[in-house]
Write a protein that holds these residues in place. Structure first.
Motif, PDB file in Angstrom:
ATOM      1  N   GLY A 241       0.643  -1.239  -0.005  1.00  0.00           N
ATOM      2  CA  GLY A 241       0.111   0.100   0.065  1.00  0.00           C
ATOM      3  C   GLY A 241       0.699   1.267  -0.102  1.00  0.00           C
ATOM      4  O   GLY A 241       0.218   2.418   0.085  1.00  0.00           O
ATOM      5  N   THR A 242       2.230   1.088  -0.091  1.00  0.00           N
ATOM      6  CA  THR A 242       2.880   2.502  -0.149  1.00  0.00           C
ATOM      7  C   THR A 242       2.492   3.331  -0.979  1.00  0.00           C
ATOM      8  O   THR A 242       2.576   4.742  -0.858  1.00  0.00           O
ATOM      9  N   LEU A 243       2.616   2.920  -2.286  1.00  0.00           N
ATOM     10  CA  LEU A 243       2.263   3.918  -3.393  1.00  0.00           C
ATOM     11  C   LEU A 243       0.902   4.654  -3.286  1.00  0.00           C
ATOM     12  O   LEU A 243       0.794   5.741  -3.619  1.00  0.00           O
ATOM     13  N   ALA A 244      -0.024   3.776  -2.836  1.00  0.00           N
ATOM     14  CA  ALA A 244      -1.536   4.451  -2.329  1.00  0.00           C
ATOM     15  C   ALA A 244      -1.324   5.544  -1.466  1.00  0.00           C
ATOM     16  O   ALA A 244      -2.044   6.551  -1.615  1.00  0.00           O
ATOM     17  N   ASN A 258      -1.104  12.155 -10.902  1.00  0.00           N
ATOM     18  CA  ASN A 258      -1.417  11.138 -11.683  1.00  0.00           C
ATOM     19  C   ASN A 258      -1.542  10.173 -10.969  1.00  0.00           C
ATOM     20  O   ASN A 258      -0.834   9.553  -9.965  1.00  0.00           O
ATOM     21  N   LEU A 259      -2.354   9.239 -11.458  1.00  0.00           N
ATOM     22  CA  LEU A 259      -2.884   7.815 -10.694  1.00  0.00           C
ATOM     23  C   LEU A 259      -1.606   6.845 -10.826  1.00  0.00           C
ATOM     24  O   LEU A 259      -0.651   6.810 -12.292  1.00  0.00           O
ATOM     25  N   PRO A 260      -0.966   6.101  -9.737  1.00  0.00           N
ATOM     26  CA  PRO A 260       0.266   5.318 -10.134  1.00  0.00           C
ATOM     27  C   PRO A 260      -0.034   4.377 -11.394  1.00  0.00           C
ATOM     28  O   PRO A 260      -1.187   3.688 -11.420  1.00  0.00           O
ATOM     29  N   LYS A 261       0.632   4.210 -12.322  1.00  0.00           N
ATOM     30  CA  LYS A 261       0.555   3.115 -13.425  1.00  0.00           C
ATOM     31  C   LYS A 261       0.698   1.697 -12.935  1.00  0.00           C
ATOM     32  O   LYS A 261       1.430   1.363 -12.383  1.00  0.00           O
ATOM     33  N   ASP A 268      -8.527   1.768 -10.290  1.00  0.00           N
ATOM     34  CA  ASP A 268      -9.613   2.376  -9.580  1.00  0.00           C
ATOM     35  C   ASP A 268      -8.846   2.420  -8.049  1.00  0.00           C
ATOM     36  O   ASP A 268      -8.788   1.469  -7.614  1.00  0.00           O
ATOM     37  N   PRO A 269      -8.811   3.584  -7.930  1.00  0.00           N
ATOM     38  CA  PRO A 269      -7.978   3.815  -6.500  1.00  0.00           C
ATOM     39  C   PRO A 269      -8.803   3.249  -5.344  1.00  0.00           C
ATOM     40  O   PRO A 269      -8.435   3.130  -4.224  1.00  0.00           O
ATOM     41  N   GLY A 270     -10.066   2.839  -5.471  1.00  0.00           N
ATOM     42  CA  GLY A 270     -10.813   2.486  -4.446  1.00  0.00           C
ATOM     43  C   GLY A 270     -10.759   0.808  -4.266  1.00  0.00           C
ATOM     44  O   GLY A 270     -11.190   0.277  -3.370  1.00  0.00           O
ATOM     45  N   LYS A 271      -9.841   0.326  -5.292  1.00  0.00           N
ATOM     46  CA  LYS A 271      -9.740  -1.168  -5.013  1.00  0.00           C
ATOM     47  C   LYS A 271      -8.129  -1.456  -4.478  1.00  0.00           C
ATOM     48  O   LYS A 271      -7.286  -0.527  -4.653  1.00  0.00           O
TER      49      LYS A 271
END
Length: 302
Positions: A241-244, A258-261, A268-271
């Protein structure tokens, strides 16, 4: 075999729950064994998180490891309590008379500054110069890798137009190198940085070997001077979960990242992300400890 850490270090409880074999100072004194002495210069702002991540991998080998945490004396951390630093960290002046089998220099959130503008740059260069004579092998991570390439070889970083963040596919360029033993031909690794390295500048130095890289994320694992210096431009040590957490932190700062690739399922950042790099992280640290530290260090330093 275990890692030896202070009895009250917060990471201890987390590692014990994961069945990482750890040992405190009291028990270690009863062991008739020559442990490896590893110095960790922790430059990350969230020091307790980085401690746990690194100790998790250092404790996953057959070798007994004594860990010493070091902080900079010329920069005061804003995200870690002074009590924690006073209790568990040393500074360079207190250990520079010692020899260490291995050292880790972590990343730091200062990539957008010129190296000489970083407030602890002079202190860091003194430490890196000292490491050439007093450490068998030094593993540099992310900004620490770029700092080592600049200090030891004069190779500067190149700014990205925007932050590189995500989990990327990497290829092996030197399959016979011991550091990569057990690696798949293609593997995944997280990156989180604002700067890159120029491949032609690396190729100009015969003492540097580029072991692995990515079409999207650039050079990844480099080895110099037969393993005296090892540079890893990403963060194989990161938890799932570190990148999140970094993404959420940047959102709160108003950076509009930007959303991490290739990280969140279906973008989906909710997943919950899926860890696809854990096994290679363990391999990297165990290969480093075994082949470049344990098998290379003298049993007794002069």
């Amino acid at each position: 075999m275990p890692i030896k850490i202070p009895k009250l270090l917060p990471a201890r409880e987390i590692l014990e729950k994961e069945n990482i074999f750890i040992m405190d100072e009291d028990r270690a004194t009863t062991q008739d064994i020559r442990p490896l002495n590893i110095l960790i210069l922790n430059l990350m702002p969230e020091k307790e998180m980085e401690e746990t991540q690194l100790l998790r991998h250092l404790g996953n080998t057959p070798l007994q490891v004594n860990v010493t945490f070091m902080r900079t004396a010329t920069h005061q951390s804003k995200h870690t309590s002074p009590l924690h630093l006073d209790q568990f960290y040393t500074i360079f002046a207190e250990i520079k008379h010692k020899k260490f089998d291995g050292m880790i220099i972590t990343g730091a959130p200062v990539e957008q500054y010129p190296f000489q503008k970083v407030d602890y740059w002079n202190e860091l260069t003194e430490i890196m110069n000292w490491s050439k004579r007093n450490v068998t092998s030094t593993l540099h991570i992310c900004w620490g890798a770029q700092a080592a390439l600049f200090y030891h070889f004069g190779i500067n970083k190149i700014p990205y137009p925007e932050k590189l963040s995500g989990v990327f596919t990497h290829s092996i360029y030197e399959p016979k190198e011991k550091l990569l033993r057990g690696f798949d031909d293609r593997f995944f690794a997280p990156h989180s940085r604002y700067t890159d390295l120029d491949r032609s500048s690396l190729d100009a130095h015969s003492e540097i070997k580029l072991l692995s890289g990515s079409e999207e994320a650039g050079p990844f694992i480099l080895l110099a001077n037969n393993g005296k210096q090892i540079m890893v431009t990403g963060h194989l040590e990161y938890d799932t979960g570190t990148l999140a957490q970094e993404y959420e932190r940047d959102l709160k700062k108003g950076i509009n990242p930007n959303l991490p690739k290739h990280y969140f399922p279906d973008d989906d950042p909710g997943k919950t992300p899926i860890n696809t790099w854990r096994s290679h992280a363990h391999l990297l640290f165990s290969n480093w400890l075994n082949y470049y530290v344990y098998q290379a260090t003298p049993y007794q330093w002069d």
